[in-house]
Design a protein around this motif. Structure first.
Motif, mmCIF file in Angstrom:
data_model
loop_
_atom_site.group_PDB
_atom_site.id
_atom_site.type_symbol
_atom_site.label_atom_id
_atom_site.label_comp_id
_atom_site.label_asym_id
_atom_site.label_seq_id
_atom_site.Cartn_x
_atom_site.Cartn_y
_atom_site.Cartn_z
ATOM 1 N N ARG A 162 44.630 43.513 34.760
ATOM 2 C CA ARG A 162 44.632 44.832 35.408
ATOM 3 C C ARG A 162 45.262 45.846 34.470
ATOM 4 O O ARG A 162 46.314 45.617 33.905
ATOM 5 C CB ARG A 162 45.443 44.780 36.692
ATOM 6 N N GLY A 163 44.595 46.970 34.301
ATOM 7 C CA GLY A 163 45.169 48.071 33.555
ATOM 8 C C GLY A 163 45.195 47.886 32.052
ATOM 9 O O GLY A 163 46.038 48.479 31.377
ATOM 10 N N ALA A 164 44.278 47.093 31.522
ATOM 11 C CA ALA A 164 44.223 46.905 30.070
ATOM 12 C C ALA A 164 42.801 46.539 29.659
ATOM 13 O O ALA A 164 42.058 45.936 30.426
ATOM 14 C CB ALA A 164 45.198 45.832 29.620
ATOM 15 N N PHE A 165 42.443 46.937 28.442
ATOM 16 C CA PHE A 165 41.121 46.660 27.896
ATOM 17 C C PHE A 165 41.260 46.244 26.442
ATOM 18 O O PHE A 165 42.223 46.612 25.779
ATOM 19 C CB PHE A 165 40.228 47.907 27.990
ATOM 20 N N VAL A 220 47.633 50.988 36.028
ATOM 21 C CA VAL A 220 46.767 51.034 37.202
ATOM 22 C C VAL A 220 46.908 52.329 37.990
ATOM 23 O O VAL A 220 46.338 52.473 39.059
ATOM 24 C CB VAL A 220 47.028 49.821 38.123
ATOM 25 N N THR A 242 46.308 50.808 29.904
ATOM 26 C CA THR A 242 46.116 52.028 30.680
ATOM 27 C C THR A 242 46.987 52.066 31.925
ATOM 28 O O THR A 242 47.242 53.136 32.464
ATOM 29 C CB THR A 242 44.646 52.151 31.127
ATOM 30 N N GLY A 246 42.357 54.486 32.954
ATOM 31 C CA GLY A 246 41.407 53.379 32.894
ATOM 32 C C GLY A 246 39.972 53.885 32.862
ATOM 33 O O GLY A 246 39.146 53.398 32.087
ATOM 34 N N GLU A 247 39.673 54.873 33.693
ATOM 35 C CA GLU A 247 38.327 55.451 33.725
ATOM 36 C C GLU A 247 37.994 56.130 32.405
ATOM 37 O O GLU A 247 36.873 56.021 31.902
ATOM 38 C CB GLU A 247 38.202 56.438 34.877
ATOM 39 N N VAL A 252 39.233 55.439 29.413
ATOM 40 C CA VAL A 252 39.058 54.425 28.372
ATOM 41 C C VAL A 252 37.716 53.718 28.532
ATOM 42 O O VAL A 252 36.988 53.526 27.546
ATOM 43 C CB VAL A 252 40.231 53.419 28.372
ATOM 44 N N VAL A 253 37.355 53.352 29.745
ATOM 45 C CA VAL A 253 36.066 52.684 29.957
ATOM 46 C C VAL A 253 34.917 53.596 29.541
ATOM 47 O O VAL A 253 33.967 53.162 28.878
ATOM 48 C CB VAL A 253 35.908 52.236 31.430
ATOM 49 N N HIS A 299 50.176 54.799 28.310
ATOM 50 C CA HIS A 299 51.105 55.385 29.281
ATOM 51 C C HIS A 299 51.747 56.606 28.647
ATOM 52 O O HIS A 299 51.962 56.653 27.431
ATOM 53 C CB HIS A 299 52.204 54.383 29.651
ATOM 54 N N PRO A 354 37.780 43.892 30.025
ATOM 55 C CA PRO A 354 39.112 44.038 30.622
ATOM 56 C C PRO A 354 40.031 42.926 30.150
ATOM 57 O O PRO A 354 39.576 41.827 29.818
ATOM 58 C CB PRO A 354 38.864 43.923 32.127
#
Length: 182
Positions: free
Chosen positions: A118-121, A84, A82, A95-96, A98-99, A52, A115
């Motif tokens: 939501r919003g974390a990896f 959402v 990341t 998110g995109e 990082v992926v 963030h 994952p």
């Protein structure tokens, strides 16, 4: 916090200092500064890098810096937060980013990622050294509670011993075959 985790946190914060310097130039840096002391922290036994307050370029740089640091870390996993995209115009981009980066990094080193809600990896570099929360393994306390519960069920209803034994053998067989593949 263990000494190994404390050392890894310190190394990772040091590795991410160039990202902190780049983030200081972002238009919102005076209101929401990205600092290694506030955005790189531990949660349980997992180091989390909160992306963030970074833009896509800085987030990409952060993931690449983590890749460089992983060889020197004793932990087997690092998390990336990341979000959402609730503060973005349109869909969230972190998110995109990082992926895309993890998809390139993980196969190159024989690592994996997945994952974490939501919003974390989570990037897993060594499942044997990764904390349970990163690898999906259940902690020993869970197995102790399960054994006590199953023991109580067997005492109350002895007829359940045969099905429990069959399930136990199936789980043992699965564990054994996975262990031999390593």
């Amino acid at each position: 916090m263990s000494d190994a985790l404390r050392d890894d946190l310190s190394r990772l914060r040091q590795q991410l200092e160039p990202v902190q310097a780049d983030a200081a130039e972002l238009p919102w840096a005076t209101e929401r500064p990205w600092r290694t002391t506030s955005h790189v922290r531990t949660e349980g036994e997992l180091i989390q890098v909160d992306l963030h307050d970074l833009n896509a370029r800085c987030a990409r740089a952060a993931v690449r810096q983590v890749e460089r640091a992983m060889a020197d870390l004793q932990t087997g996993a690092v998390g990336f937060i990341t979000g959402v995209g609730s503060h973005s115009i349109g869909p969230g981009v972190l998110g995109e980013v990082v992926v895309r980066e993890l998809r390139a990094i993980a196969p190159r080193h024989g690592w994996s990622y997945h994952p974490n809600g939501r919003g974390a990896f989570i990037l897993v570099t060594d499942p044997a050294r990764a904390p349970a929360q990163a690898s999906g393994r259940l902690p020993p306390l869970f197995w102790l509670v399960a054994a006590v519960f199953l023991g109580a069920v067997a005492v109350v209803a002895p007829i359940t011993l045969v099905p429990m034994a069959l399930v136990g053998l199936a789980l043992l067989w699965r564990w054994w075959t996975r262990r031999r593949k390593r």
